[in-house]
Design an enzyme around this catalytic site. Structure first.
Site, short mmCIF file in Angstrom:
data_model
loop_
_atom_site.label_atom_id
_atom_site.label_comp_id
_atom_site.label_asym_id
_atom_site.label_seq_id
_atom_site.Cartn_x
_atom_site.Cartn_y
_atom_site.Cartn_z
CE1 TYR A 163 -4.31 -1.13 -0.31
CE2 TYR A 163 -3.32 -3.01 0.81
CZ TYR A 163 -4.35 -2.46 0.06
OH TYR A 163 -5.41 -3.24 -0.32
NE ARG B 243 -3.33 0.02 -5.08
CZ ARG B 243 -4.64 -0.11 -4.87
NH1 ARG B 243 -5.08 -0.77 -3.82
NH2 ARG B 243 -5.50 0.43 -5.71
CG HIS C 251 -14.15 -0.05 -3.26
ND1 HIS C 251 -13.86 -0.44 -4.56
CD2 HIS C 251 -15.34 -0.63 -2.95
CE1 HIS C 251 -14.85 -1.21 -5.01
NE2 HIS C 251 -15.74 -1.33 -4.05
CB CYS D 264 -6.49 2.34 15.51
SG CYS D 264 -5.70 1.24 16.74
CB CYS E 144 -8.41 2.12 19.20
SG CYS E 144 -7.62 3.74 18.95
CB CYS F 34 -2.83 3.50 17.16
SG CYS F 34 -4.22 4.51 17.71
CB CYS G 188 -5.07 2.65 21.63
SG CYS G 188 -4.43 1.77 20.18
#
Length: 320
Positions: free
Chosen positions: A76, A79, A130, A138, A143, A215, A218
């Site tokens: 990702y 991308r 999408h 998270c 969370c 994250c 949290c």
């Protein structure tokens, strides 16, 4: 009088469409990967370089992220990098301008590349089915941390991996047809093969979870891309908003741009629009790649959306 010289659209068809478009009040557009083809972005299954040896659909699942989060984040990150290298094309800008001209026009986008947003498409008229590569959230179930429009590239230093063959390459062929639908069905049915990240030929480094996006709320969960993975529900708020818009009245026109629209919910939206009175206008590279049977009075414009869409909207939005 509209001109068809540069688009290859038969003049009579262009005139018939533009005459109808001028009288349209409520318009729904459904767009897919073909919208971004002339921006140079590879389609979902067309990622290049070191990702050619892996099955993209098998990376886009919660199970893949739980098993190999570093591998999924690197895919990702690639991308995101590619999307940020690209620029919106004239079709993105034409859709955004039509939205500004008509407040009862909505676009349902299957794309996650952020190009419609960067073309300043009015956000209240753009519905992302999408999700987007540029929202993150998270993974801890307790969370609710999310961050929108995160354009940092790379998002963390460990994801600054070599992006082999990352140059943009405008597509001459729209790859959003039945092959993509077939691959999605296979992924959803669990028939795709497992990814072998131990294959040295893949040249993808293994990353420690501590080096991936964490994250800040949290302090216990990994962040993930804000896209909808295979096996996950589409965003409920978005779906409800679209359903309410469709139910609100007659629909004059349904535009289908750069997508085969043969799988749910895309196919369902076209059916619903037609049941509300809409004519269908398709823009796609492959003249055989239609969202079901077209009726008398519908249109099919063959070619690059970046050329076709500005031309067929010109009588309303002017020159892009």
């Amino acid at each position: 009088m509209p001109s068809a010289e540069n688009s290859g659209i038969p003049a009579a068809e262009l005139q018939r469409f533009t005459a109808y478009l001028r009288g349209c009040k409520r318009i729904l557009a459904l767009v897919g990967a073909g919208l971004s083809a002339s921006s140079g972005l590879p389609t979902f299954r067309g990622a290049g370089g070191l990702w050619r040896s892996l099955d993209a659909t098998a990376l886009a699942t919660p199970e893949a992220f739980e098993r190999t989060p570093g591998l999924v984040w690197q895919f990702y990150s690639y991308r995101r990098h590619m999307a940020l290298q690209a620029e919106p094309n004239k079709a993105h800008y034409a859709l955004a301008e039509l939205a500004r001209k008509n407040e009862d026009f909505i676009t349902l986008s299957q794309n996650v590349d952020g190009l419609s947003q960067r073309a300043n498409h009015p956000s209240e008229q753009l519905h992302l089915l999408h999700g987007t590569l540029f929202d993150i959230k998270c993974t801890n179930f307790y969370c609710d941390y999310t961050r929108e429009n995160e354009f940092t590239d790379p998002i963390v230093p460990a994801l600054d991996i070599p992006k082999l063959d990352s140059g943009l390459n405008p597509s001459a062929v729209d790859k959003t047809g039945e092959e993509a639908a077939k691959s999605m069905r296979e992924a959803l049915s669990g028939t795709q093969t497992e990814i072998d990240i131990s294959d040295a030929n893949n040249q993808i480094p293994e990353l420690d979870a501590k080096d991936l996006p964490q994250c800040p709320k949290c302090n216990d969960g990994l962040l993930r891309p804000g896209v909808v993975w295979f096996g996950e529900a589409l965003p409920e708020k978005t779906m409800n908003t679209v359903d309410e818009w469709i139910a609100a009245g007659t629909i004059d026109l349904c535009l289908v741009i750069g997508t085969s629209a043969r799988i749910w919910p895309a196919a369902g939206y076209i059916h619903e629009a037609r049941s509300k009175g809409a004519r269908i206008a398709v823009c796609n590279m492959d003249p055989k790649d239609t969202p079901g049977e077209l009726h008398k009075g519908d249109w099919f414009f063959t070619g690059d959306a970046g050329v076709i869409v500005p031309e067929i909207f010109k009588s309303i939005i002017g020159e892009i």
